[in-house]
Enzyme design. Structure first.
Site, short mmCIF file in Angstrom:
data_model
loop_
_atom_site.label_atom_id
_atom_site.label_comp_id
_atom_site.label_asym_id
_atom_site.label_seq_id
_atom_site.Cartn_x
_atom_site.Cartn_y
_atom_site.Cartn_z
N TYR A 63 -28.47 -12.82 -15.56
CA TYR A 63 -27.42 -12.48 -14.59
C TYR A 63 -26.14 -12.23 -15.37
O TYR A 63 -25.52 -13.15 -15.89
CB TYR A 63 -27.19 -13.62 -13.60
CG TYR A 63 -28.35 -13.93 -12.68
CD1 TYR A 63 -29.38 -13.01 -12.48
CD2 TYR A 63 -28.42 -15.15 -12.01
CE1 TYR A 63 -30.44 -13.31 -11.63
CE2 TYR A 63 -29.47 -15.44 -11.16
CZ TYR A 63 -30.47 -14.52 -10.97
OH TYR A 63 -31.52 -14.83 -10.13
N PRO A 214 -32.77 -14.10 1.88
CA PRO A 214 -32.97 -14.60 3.26
C PRO A 214 -32.75 -13.55 4.33
O PRO A 214 -33.24 -13.70 5.45
CB PRO A 214 -31.96 -15.74 3.37
CG PRO A 214 -30.96 -15.49 2.29
CD PRO A 214 -31.71 -14.84 1.18
N GLY A 217 -34.90 -6.98 3.86
CA GLY A 217 -36.03 -6.30 4.47
C GLY A 217 -36.01 -6.25 5.99
O GLY A 217 -37.01 -5.85 6.61
#
Length: 287
Positions: A63, A214, A217
């Site tokens: 990251y 969470p 999609g």
């Protein structure tokens, strides 16, 4: 349904962690690449998370790269005794910010040492092996070679516990014949339910499941349905989606990420939403 007060912690290896943790991914710059827009704000979020009782932080040296680990060290070292830092290896960043597989023995060894150095640790609490056979999610293929390399680093004392990320049930079974697996980190949420049976199986084995994305999609119709239920609860859609995950199974550990102290407070309040079987069924119907 279970009682929140009885299931607000879970064992991650030999570490007992609160089930609502923090994911450091969003502390890096746009696209999880480069430095944050506001370093002081990023440090403040990390400090507020720990001050609020969070004792499980998810991170990775890819990251940034290196950015989030360096921020964690700057904000929190020397670390509280009960703080568990979980990192990932198995990928690297291209100069164009692309995500590239990196799970040769040499690359994994280098990644472990990078994480140790940038976090300022002698041993990593938990290291997840991120599998990169497909850019679209878990894909079958043997993970014996990279996992054996990671297990050797564990034998050397550089890693306490090993987890897996972006894996199939077949790969988990293969992994458990090589070393102890303490957690699995996959894409799972209210509408992406392919791991339903896996979560229940891992719960029976005492293995943590750590869902990411969470709200990833969702279709527009599903998002609208979630927003309607969230409004009934007096909550945000993200809070509601986190609460559903929290109540889904006692082995689920949540790692919502944010670069905002205000959003952090909202995320930490998710388990306190007024939860009923009616709300749970309404949310289940969205999928």
């Amino acid at each position: 349904m279970f009682n929140r007060d009885q299931h607000n912690t879970f064992n991650l290896g030999d570490r007992n962690v609160k089930r609502l943790g923090y994911g450091a991914m969003q502390l890096a710059g746009p696209g999880v690449f480069g430095p944050p827009k506001d370093t002081d704000a990023a440090l403040a979020v990390l400090r507020k998370a720990v001050a609020s009782g969070v004792n499980h932080i998810d991170t990775s040296d890819f990251y940034g790269p290196h950015v989030t680990n360096q921020l964690i060290k700057a904000a929190l070292a020397p670390y509280p005794d009960d703080l568990t830092l979980v990192t990932k290896i198995g990928a690297r960043r291209g100069t164009d910010a692309s995500w590239l597989p990196a799970f040769s023995a040499e690359e994994l060894t280098s990644a472990v040492h990078d994480n140790l150095r940038n976090l300022g640790l002698e041993t990593l609490d938990v290291v997840n092996l991120r599998i990169m056979f497909s850019a679209h999610g878990p894909a079958e293929g043997s993970i014996e070679a990279p996992l054996t390399a990671l297990a050797e680093l564990q034998h050397q004392g550089l890693v306490r516990h090993i987890g897996l990320s972006n894996v199939t049930s077949t790969q988990i079974a293969q992994a458990r014949n090589i070393c102890r697996i303490v957690c699995v980190q996959n894409h799972y949420n209210l509408v992406n339910r392919s791991d339903d049976a896996l979560i229940d199986s891992l719960a029976r084995e005492g293995i943590a499941y750590v869902p990411f994305f969470p709200l990833g999609g969702f279709s527009p119709i599903q998002s609208s349905a979630l927003s309607d239920i969230a409004q009934r609860l007096g909550a945000t859609p993200l809070q509601t989606a986190l609460a559903w995950l929290y109540h889904r199974s006692p082995n689920i550990l949540l790692i919502p990420g944010t670069s905002s102290v205000a959003h952090l407070r909202e995320n930490l309040a998710a388990p306190d939403l007024p939860w009923t079987e009616e709300i749970a069924q309404a949310l289940d119907a969205i999928a």
